[in-house]
Design an enzyme around this catalytic site. Structure first.
Site, short mmCIF file in Angstrom:
data_model
loop_
_atom_site.label_atom_id
_atom_site.label_comp_id
_atom_site.label_asym_id
_atom_site.label_seq_id
_atom_site.Cartn_x
_atom_site.Cartn_y
_atom_site.Cartn_z
N PRO A 2 0.84 -1.20 0.00
CA PRO A 2 0.00 0.00 0.00
C PRO A 2 0.87 1.25 0.00
CG PRO A 2 -0.10 -1.13 2.13
CD PRO A 2 0.68 -2.00 1.20
N GLU A 3 0.38 2.31 -0.63
CA GLU A 3 1.13 3.56 -0.70
C GLU A 3 0.50 4.57 0.26
OE1 GLU A 3 1.96 4.45 -4.87
OE2 GLU A 3 2.10 2.32 -5.28
N LYS A 53 4.61 5.42 4.89
CA LYS A 53 3.89 4.17 5.05
C LYS A 53 3.83 3.73 6.52
CE LYS A 53 5.30 3.09 0.37
NZ LYS A 53 6.07 2.22 -0.51
N ARG A 262 11.09 -2.39 -10.41
CA ARG A 262 9.62 -2.43 -10.33
C ARG A 262 9.06 -2.08 -11.71
NH1 ARG A 262 7.79 -1.15 -5.12
NH2 ARG A 262 5.78 -1.93 -5.85
#
Ligand SMILES: [Zn+2]
Length: 276
Positions: A2-3, A53, A262
């Protein structure tokens, strides 16, 4: 993972359940933290902050619970003591007279004195959090052009939590697209106009994603597509997850590459410059 926007939304849920109420009962799974069960019991939670985060639960008497969900952690809010059926490991539980906030699977939990929290290694090396701190485009412009960052590639900078906290993989592709920046560029290669666009896109897309459940696409266009029956994954973003589909601006086929290990998505014509 999650960001920032997803973490801030989870923090809102935790805050809604706990803020302004005394914690009547606590549970820490880790032995090293169990001494805090007595210390924190009966204390009132003032607010819940985020730093990228990480989540910071602030108690009135000067303690902060720091937690970082990494890949697997998950918060669940329930009516008091109404545990969900799950195979996940309960790591932290905070109960008041109405609600229970339950953190599963996370192993990165600490209790800190609030005045010492800023010195925590994670917090100290973390860049500005766009959703919890007041960060202006001017602040980011200055950061982009600083000696420390200007000669690193955008693709690695935008995943580096010491650059801007809370930006992760989908926001990286979306910010570079909105700013019209080639994925191989560094801030020092860009025009001033591109740098201002990147500063504004970083702030705007993070806030929009937070307020609109992860949608970074143009909101009117997303609503139109949704009404036509298009699935969420197809209307959610400008370029992310859209390899082989047409750019929403000029129809060019969106490409997918690996950048800093990524996946990154971009439009070869909208993001042609700077030519390197
Ligand atoms: Zn395009």
């Amino acid at each position: 993972m999650p960001e920032g926007p997803e973490i801030r939304r989870a923090a809102d849920q935790v805050e809604k359940a706990l803020k302004g109420r005394a914690v009547l009962d606590l549970f820490f799974a880790f032995e090293r933290l169990q001494e805090y069960e007595d210390i924190l019991q009966g204390d009132t939670i003032e607010r819940v902050d985020t730093k990228g985060k990480a989540m910071l639960i602030r108690f009135q008497r000067g303690y902060t619970i720091y937690s970082h969900n990494q890949l697997y952690g998950k918060w669940v809010i329930r009516n008091a003591y109404n545990y969900p059926e799950t195979n996940r490991q309960l790591r932290l539980a905070l109960h008041n007279e109405k609600k229970s906030a339950l953190l599963y699977s996370s192993s990165d939990i600490e209790v800190l004195r609030t005045e010492e929290a800023e010195a925590h290694p994670f917090i100290q090396k973390t860049g500005p959090d766009l959703l919890s701190e007041s960060v202006t485009p001017e602040d980011l412009f200055e950061r982009f052009t600083s000696k420390r960052f200007r000669n690193r590639r955008w693709t690695s900078l935008l995943l580096d939590q010491s650059f801007i906290a809370g930006i992760g993989n989908y926001l990286r592709s979306e910010i570079l697209f909105k700013a019209g920046i080639s994925p191989s560029a560094r801030p020092s290669d860009c025009s001033e106009e591109q740098l201002w666009k990147a500063a504004e896109a970083s702030i705007d897309l993070t806030w929009q994603s937070y307020r609109h459940k992860g949608i970074t696409n143009d909101l009117d266009l997303a609503a139109q597509l949704k009404n036509q029956g298009v699935k969420r994954r197809a209307y959610r973003h400008w370029v992310f997850n859209r390899a082989g589909h047409s750019c929403r601006i000029d129809g060019t086929e969106i490409e997918k590459i690996q950048a800093a290990s990524r996946r990154l998505y971009y439009c070869p014509t909208c993001q042609k410059y700077p030519e390197l």
